[in-house]
Design an enzyme around this catalytic site. Structure first.
Site, PDB file in Angstrom:
ATOM      1  CG  HIS A  18      -8.791  -2.089   3.657  1.00 22.22           C
ATOM      2  ND1 HIS A  18      -8.437  -2.096   2.349  1.00 22.22           N
ATOM      3  CD2 HIS A  18      -8.318  -0.426   4.247  1.00 22.22           C
ATOM      4  CE1 HIS A  18      -7.690  -1.069   1.588  1.00 22.22           C
ATOM      5  NE2 HIS A  18      -7.960   0.443   3.075  1.00 22.22           N
ATOM      6  CG  ASP A  19     -11.173   1.722   3.447  1.00 17.09           C
ATOM      7  OD1 ASP A  19     -11.143   1.687   4.229  1.00 17.09           O
ATOM      8  OD2 ASP A  19     -10.729   2.063   2.385  1.00 17.09           O
ATOM      9  CG  ASP A  26      -2.147   0.332   1.107  1.00 17.01           C
ATOM     10  OD1 ASP A  26      -2.577   1.252   0.675  1.00 17.01           O
ATOM     11  OD2 ASP A  26      -3.353  -0.789   1.253  1.00 17.01           O
ATOM     12  CG  ASP A  68      -4.706   5.352   0.956  1.00 13.18           C
ATOM     13  OD1 ASP A  68      -5.375   4.757   1.083  1.00 13.18           O
ATOM     14  OD2 ASP A  68      -4.464   6.692   1.845  1.00 13.18           O
ATOM     15  CD  GLU A 104      -8.962   4.552  -1.328  1.00 10.09           C
ATOM     16  OE1 GLU A 104     -10.071   4.292  -0.776  1.00 10.09           O
ATOM     17  OE2 GLU A 104      -7.669   5.571  -1.228  1.00 10.09           O
TER      18      GLU A 104
END
Length: 572
Positions: A339-340, A101, A207, A263
């Site tokens: 994860h979100d 990430d 991210d 993202e």
């Protein structure tokens, strides 16, 4: 038409790992890197090609590692840089690749860069972050604009020492880096990227990839009259220098043949998305669009009721992300969980005991037939579901969940009805559901740890765990393995083929075709808990069909069972 050279990441399936919750090797209740290494054979057995590790960097953990204190070190409860080097080596030894990430919109407020930046107004690193003087309204000190942070409240924090505000689009402990400063950008490339690329990492999930150019930072329009702070996603996403910054970043990545998946929130304009992922633009390989996972969310995500959407909306969202690659040089992604997000079986099918296995297989079949690079989140291959409504708010650990629940309490003066509505929404959509420990076995703590885990393990591990599913041919895990093999076998059709939606308005059944040159497949998905008649849409009725796969072992000839999916090969 000449077919462009296929890149390794296009035909890959990626398995996402959340380190805190994957596997605890040393009995401290927290997952770790040696735990990941111990299960690499399991991950490989699923049939994936790449693993993606969520932030494992040194961090105070205000936002589960998305507040990085040192890009070149590892959060000690997870392990060390040496552990990461072993993980990289062992992943490669099994023929898989590894991505990390990349969190470079902001750092932790404990990062040495920010400590210098806030030390004085004339520090050389002052301009590495975004500082602004106060506004004064009727003699009252106010932040520079009215933007709301992603976790609520103003996204400006007053710094008493230097008497200015700094910008934080997320928590106050996550100050935003100033990408306008070329020295800052170079430091990011050196510390956050090259440090790990030189150690063999194969790329990054980037991210908040479209937030680095903030534009003129004027006030956002008022969309919530009850609040002083307003949604500003369209102000700070896709700013004027985004393409310049990403092109510069890509020059570093190209040296290593590294993959990127960005993202990309708040970008409804597909032309903007395509510019990021077009091969000729040389910026990003692909992005996560949020059309599908935003289904059913309210204007502020949790301001909603569960299942307040219809199947045609879901179809339209998938069609949008699939059409991104139609007739151009872009690339897309396929995902339902990360994860979100809460668990896809609970969100899009049914987690009732009699339907959860069928729902898990249905979503596996659908995803495996969609074009783009596929991303699977840990536990998704088992059909793990949301934790139940009965769990108290103490079990919700995510800052996003607790901030929302507190906001509703403050606004409603703890009105019991409002609090119940808020908890119902969190039970459906909260990020916490993805962050519970992985269910490895029916041992205590779901086989995740010998100690009490940092977050409660699911109570249903006895009926849903990796150990049991590995030896059960009818399990969700076994079906995922089968579908990933089929996806590779028919990669032209499923990974690269053209998507066409049929019978758009059907409220029960989702039907689409995939086409590659003279090959064609028909995908039929029953998204209800009821049996449905198997109907071939007029566009394909005259073509001979042969069943390639069903989520059932013995499907009926003319009916689809509850949450059954099938793929037919068509002969023209």
């Amino acid at each position: 038409m000449t077919i462009p050279k296929r890149m390794w990441w296009q035909n890959s399936s990626v398995y996402q790992i959340y380190p805190a919750s994957f596997k605890d090797s040393n009995g401290d209740g927290v997952g770790d890197i040696p735990g990941i290494i111990s299960e690499l054979d399991y991950i490989q057995s699923i049939g994936v090609d790449v693993i993606w590790i969520c932030p494992m960097y040194d961090s105070p953990q205000v936002d589960m590692g998305y507040d990085v204190r040192d890009y070149e070190d590892v959060y000690r409860p997870y392990g060390t840089v040496q552990d990461m080097e072993v993980l990289i080596e062992q992943t490669h030894a099994r023929g898989m690749k590894i991505i990390l990430d990349l969190v470079v919109n902001h750092t932790s407020d404990q990062h040495k860069w920010f400590l210098e930046s806030r030390s004085s107004k004339n520090n050389p690193k002052r301009d590495w972050y975004i500082w602004r003087p106060a506004r004064y309204v009727d003699g009252q000190r106010k932040p520079p604009n009215n933007w709301i942070g992603n976790f609520g409240g103003s996204c400006w924090e007053w710094d008493e020492h230097t008497q200015e505000y700094y910008l934080h689009l997320f928590c106050p402990e996550q100050p935003d880096l100033n990408w306008e400063n070329s020295a800052t950008r170079q430091a990011i490339y050196d510390s956050a990227m090259e440090f790990w690329l030189q150690r063999g990492v194969d790329g990054f999930r980037v991210d908040t990839v479209n937030m680095y150019s903030k534009g003129d930072m004027v006030d956002a329009p008022i969309t919530d009259p009850k609040s002083e702070w307003q949604f500003a996603g369209f102000q700070y996403c896709n700013g004027p220098r985004m393409h310049e910054f990403l092109s510069e970043m890509n020059q570093v990545l190209q040296k290593y043949d590294a993959m990127t998946v960005g993202e990309c929130p708040h970008t409804p304009d597909m032309a903007k998305v395509l510019k990021y992922v077009s091969r000729k633009e040389k910026q990003l390989n692909m992005v996560f669009q949020f059309d599908v996972v935003d289904i059913g969310q309210g204007p502020y995500k949790f301001q909603t009721t569960p299942f307040n959407w219809g199947l045609p909306q879901f179809k339209h969202a998938i069609e949008t992300t699939q059409n991104l690659i139609r007739g151009n040089d872009g690339w897309t992604t396929v995902f339902l969980e990360n994860h979100d997000q809460s668990r896809s079986v609970s969100r899009f099918t049914s987690d009732a005991p009699q339907h959860r296995v069928a729902g898990g297989k249905l979503l596996s079949l659908m995803m495996s037939a969609l074009s783009g690079t596929m991303f699977i989140y840990q536990g998704q291959e088992l059909g793990m579901v949301n934790f139940p409504m009965e769990w108290s708010m103490d079990e919700y650990k995510d800052v996003d969940s607790s901030n929302y629940y507190k906001m509703v309490a403050d606004r409603s003066h703890n009105d019991p009805k409002e609090m119940h509505v808020a908890k119902t929404s969190l039970q459906h959509l909260a990020r916490d559901h993805a962050r519970v420990p992985m269910s490895w076995s029916d041992a205590p703590n779901a086989g995740f740890s010998a100690a009490k885990p940092w977050m409660r393990a699911l109570d249903d591990a006895a009926i849903c765990n990796a150990k049991q599913q590995q030896s059960d041919k009818s399990s969700v895990l076994s079906f995922w393995k089968r579908m990933l093999q089929l996806r590779k076998q028919y990669s032209d059709l499923f990974v690269f083929g053209e998507f066409d939606l049929l019978d758009k308005s059907n409220l029960e059944v989702f039907t689409f075709t995939k086409t590659w040159q003279n090959k064609k497949a028909l995908v039929v998905l029953n998204f209800t808990a009821e049996e449905q008649k198997l109907v071939y849409p007029t566009e394909v009725r005259s073509q001979k069909s042969e069943l390639l796969v069903s989520t059932l072992d013995t499907p009926a000839s003319d009916k689809l069972a509850a949450y059954e999916g099938r793929i037919f090969m068509l002969e023209s």
